[in-house]
Structures are given as structure tokens and as C-alpha cells.
Design a protein around this motif. Sequence first.
Motif, mmCIF file in Angstrom:
data_model
loop_
_atom_site.group_PDB
_atom_site.id
_atom_site.type_symbol
_atom_site.label_atom_id
_atom_site.label_comp_id
_atom_site.label_asym_id
_atom_site.label_seq_id
_atom_site.Cartn_x
_atom_site.Cartn_y
_atom_site.Cartn_z
ATOM 1 N N PRO A 23 0.890 -1.180 -0.041
ATOM 2 C CA PRO A 23 0.119 -0.144 0.036
ATOM 3 C C PRO A 23 0.763 1.188 0.078
ATOM 4 N N TRP A 88 -7.549 -4.280 1.742
ATOM 5 C CA TRP A 88 -6.971 -2.931 2.265
ATOM 6 C C TRP A 88 -8.176 -2.320 3.049
ATOM 7 N N TYR A 89 -9.441 -2.290 2.618
ATOM 8 C CA TYR A 89 -10.323 -1.491 2.899
ATOM 9 C C TYR A 89 -11.536 -1.895 3.283
ATOM 10 N N THR A 295 -10.407 1.053 10.781
ATOM 11 C CA THR A 295 -9.483 0.256 10.423
ATOM 12 C C THR A 295 -9.769 -1.065 11.452
#
Length: 301
Positions: A23, A88-89, A295
Motif C-alpha cells: 500500500p 486493504w479497506y 481500521t
Amino acid sequence: MSQLALIDAAPVTTGRALPGIQPFSVLRTDLGPWRDRRRAWEDLGLHSRRGRDVTTFNTGGSFGRKLADVNGGLSTFDPVLAEASYTWYCPDGGQILDPFAGGSVRGLVAANGGFRYTGIDLSPVQIDANEEAAADWRARDLLASEPRWIHGDALEELPELPTAHADYVFTCPPYHDLERYSDHPADLSTMRWATFAEAYSAIIAETVRCLARDRFATWVVGEVRNSTGTARGLVPLTIAAHEAAGARLYNDAILVNTLGTVPMRLGAQWRASRKMGRHHQYVLTFIKGDPRKATASLSTP
């Protein structure tokens, strides 16, 4: 289920690192790890160009050239970017919302990884092509969940979705009139800039409403020029519309694309106007709510 994991090194599972793909704020699609990963996806059979035969490319005001004739149809979406972004999200098994679904890539990659995917697209031909691709993947046991595509105008379909419906928004909108997808009056690629900006901002506002609190949204956008050659400002418009809707810019990255025909076109273009050869896009990620809480909802490698 036969995931990409059976072909490549890393499973398509949220929170698991992809080999060689990090990332960083510059995403290098031209390097070996990215190319290898993309090739593995393509070997599974991604038919992202189906349904896009009528799409034409704006070459100085002329829409007479099909995208399939311009650098092999360069507008197809990169499956590795979709996979990495979901990883990632988006929480495991989360709901992904895509207001500009286009081809089948983003939906198939999501469903292969077990995410729930809802995409909206104006073209019935494109929806049929996406469903056909999904049926093929289903028959080969490549889907861990069922992607859903809605035929319609995002401005009309998004208000029908519940508030806080999505765990992640991921999309690649029309870059104004750079590519023209149809003659439909609701097609953003056919609109004058002022009308486009109004409709585009309204769609962004609806996606933010549909996004759950403490969640991320990623928009892949490119800059476009007006008839005089100056930049329209699609990137700042995207940021401003999200901010107005209550989502703040959190990460910005540059997606470096392969050069393709850029070197061949650059000479005359540069000499005549000092326009650089563009071979990158912007990957803008926004946060609605608290980034730490967002997160915390994700798996950690």
C-alpha cells in the motif's frame, strides 16, 4: 471453491498481504509482481470488454473510434487494483457498492473473495454481459458469493438503497467525455460539464449516505481536458463532493499504468501544445467517520 489462491501465492481474503504489492502512494502496475498477479486473474477468464463494443474514445471532439480499436480497449479495469483495494479497506464478507459498475471485473473479483457486491450500470447490454460472465465463473466454482448488478441510473437507483447499506464504496466513474458509452440522456459521458458536475456530485452524496459510518470509499479517477486543452478539474471535484457529503480525503495514490501507445502519440502532442503523455490515474480513498474505528473492523495481516 477455486480461488485465485490455487493459481497464485496469496488467497483472495481480506487482511492478507498480496505478494509484492504494497500500500504505497505510487502503485506500479508496470512491475513484475503486479503484472504476474494480473496475468493470474486473466487466466481465470475475465471478460471485462464484453458489453463495451459501442464505447467510443474522445479524440479531440470526435467520437468515431471504438475503444477496442484504441490501444486494445485500454479502459478495462485492473483486477489487481480491485483485489488490493478490497483487501486493504473492506471488512471480511463486507458489502461493496459500485455506482458505476461498467464491466464485470470489480464484481467478479469481489465475489471470488467472498465479498457481497452491488453494482449499478445504465447499459442493459453491459448488465447482460456481466451476468453471463458471472454464470461462467459460477459454473467453474469461482464464486464464493453472488455479485449483484442493477440496471438503471445511479441517480435513481442509489436513493432506493438503505442508509448505511455498504461497508465499502469502490468505483471508477466516467471521466466526463473522455470515453462516450452511449447516447442515453442520463449517461454522464454525454453531458456538458456543468450538468455532469451536478449529477456527479449528487451521486457521490448518495454513495456517502449509503456508506456505513467508520468505513472507507475509494474512487479511481483521471483528469480530463476541455476544448481549449486545460484541465477540467475532475479530481478536485471528486474531493470537494465527498467533503460536502461528509467524507474526508484520507489516502491519495497514483496508479501508474502501462505506457501503451503513449510514446507514439507524445511527440506531436508535446511539440504542438506541451501536453504531457498521461499514463496514470488517481486512487482517492475517503473516510466516513473515524479512521481508527474503520481500521479496527478490518482483518490484519
